[in-house]
Each structure stands twice: as C-alpha cells, then as structure tokens.
Motif scaffolding. Structure first.
Motif, PDB file in Angstrom:
ATOM      1  N   SER A  33       0.968  -1.258  -0.142  1.00 50.77           N
ATOM      2  CA  SER A  33       0.015   0.195  -0.031  1.00 50.77           C
ATOM      3  C   SER A  33       0.848   1.368  -0.118  1.00 50.77           C
ATOM      4  O   SER A  33       1.936   1.389   0.509  1.00 50.77           O
ATOM      5  N   SER A  34       0.355   2.409  -0.706  1.00 51.76           N
ATOM      6  CA  SER A  34       1.020   3.634  -0.672  1.00 51.76           C
ATOM      7  C   SER A  34       0.508   4.503   0.502  1.00 51.76           C
ATOM      8  O   SER A  34       1.043   5.498   0.686  1.00 51.76           O
ATOM      9  N   HIS A  35      -0.419   3.873   1.523  1.00 50.76           N
ATOM     10  CA  HIS A  35      -0.956   4.816   2.454  1.00 50.76           C
ATOM     11  C   HIS A  35      -0.001   4.626   3.525  1.00 50.76           C
ATOM     12  O   HIS A  35      -0.094   3.909   4.544  1.00 50.76           O
ATOM     13  N   ILE A  36       0.969   5.745   3.512  1.00 50.62           N
ATOM     14  CA  ILE A  36       2.010   5.653   4.798  1.00 50.62           C
ATOM     15  C   ILE A  36       2.108   6.972   5.636  1.00 50.62           C
ATOM     16  O   ILE A  36       2.020   7.880   5.222  1.00 50.62           O
ATOM     17  N   ALA A  37       2.275   6.615   6.768  1.00 51.62           N
ATOM     18  CA  ALA A  37       2.379   7.920   7.689  1.00 51.62           C
ATOM     19  C   ALA A  37       3.835   7.854   8.130  1.00 51.62           C
ATOM     20  O   ALA A  37       4.299   6.971   8.319  1.00 51.62           O
ATOM     21  N   GLN A  38       4.502   8.801   8.375  1.00 43.36           N
ATOM     22  CA  GLN A  38       5.540   9.187   8.917  1.00 43.36           C
ATOM     23  C   GLN A  38       5.491   9.629  10.378  1.00 43.36           C
ATOM     24  O   GLN A  38       4.816  10.299  10.832  1.00 43.36           O
TER      25      GLN A  38
END
Length: 58
Positions: A33-38
């Motif tokens: 997935s490209s739903h990433i939180a830093q």
C-alpha cells in the motif's frame, strides 16, 4: 531557524517530503500500500507506519 511555520513543516517531513518531491511513492514492504504515515520514533528517529495494514518500519 525558519521564519515561518511552513519552513518548520518542511524540516519535520524530511525523507517523505524528499520522496514526494522526486515523484517517488513510499510503499509498505508488507502489503504494498502507498498509504504511509511518517512518525517519530522513541529515540527521535523516523519510522513509517502503513495505515492500511498497520505494519511499521524505520
């Protein structure tokens, strides 16, 4: 020291902002997935969390 809040935000985004500016999308190594939180790690390092599956890495 930045003269505006926008400068501070750019400093906080660090690697994720550099990837976005270069047209690179971070992807979760677990689910793709490209739903990433830093997020900030315990010792001030940077970690990433997939908001789709919950996998975290640094």
């Amino acid at each position: 020291m930045p003269t505006s809040i926008l400068g501070q935000v750019d400093d906080l985004l660090g690697p994720a902002a550099a990837c976005a500016a270069a047209g690179v999308t971070l992807q979760c190594p677990s689910c793709g997935s490209s739903h990433i939180a830093q997020v900030l790690g315990d010792n001030g390092g940077v970690s990433f969390v997939c908001t789709a599956c919950g996998h975290s890495w640094s």
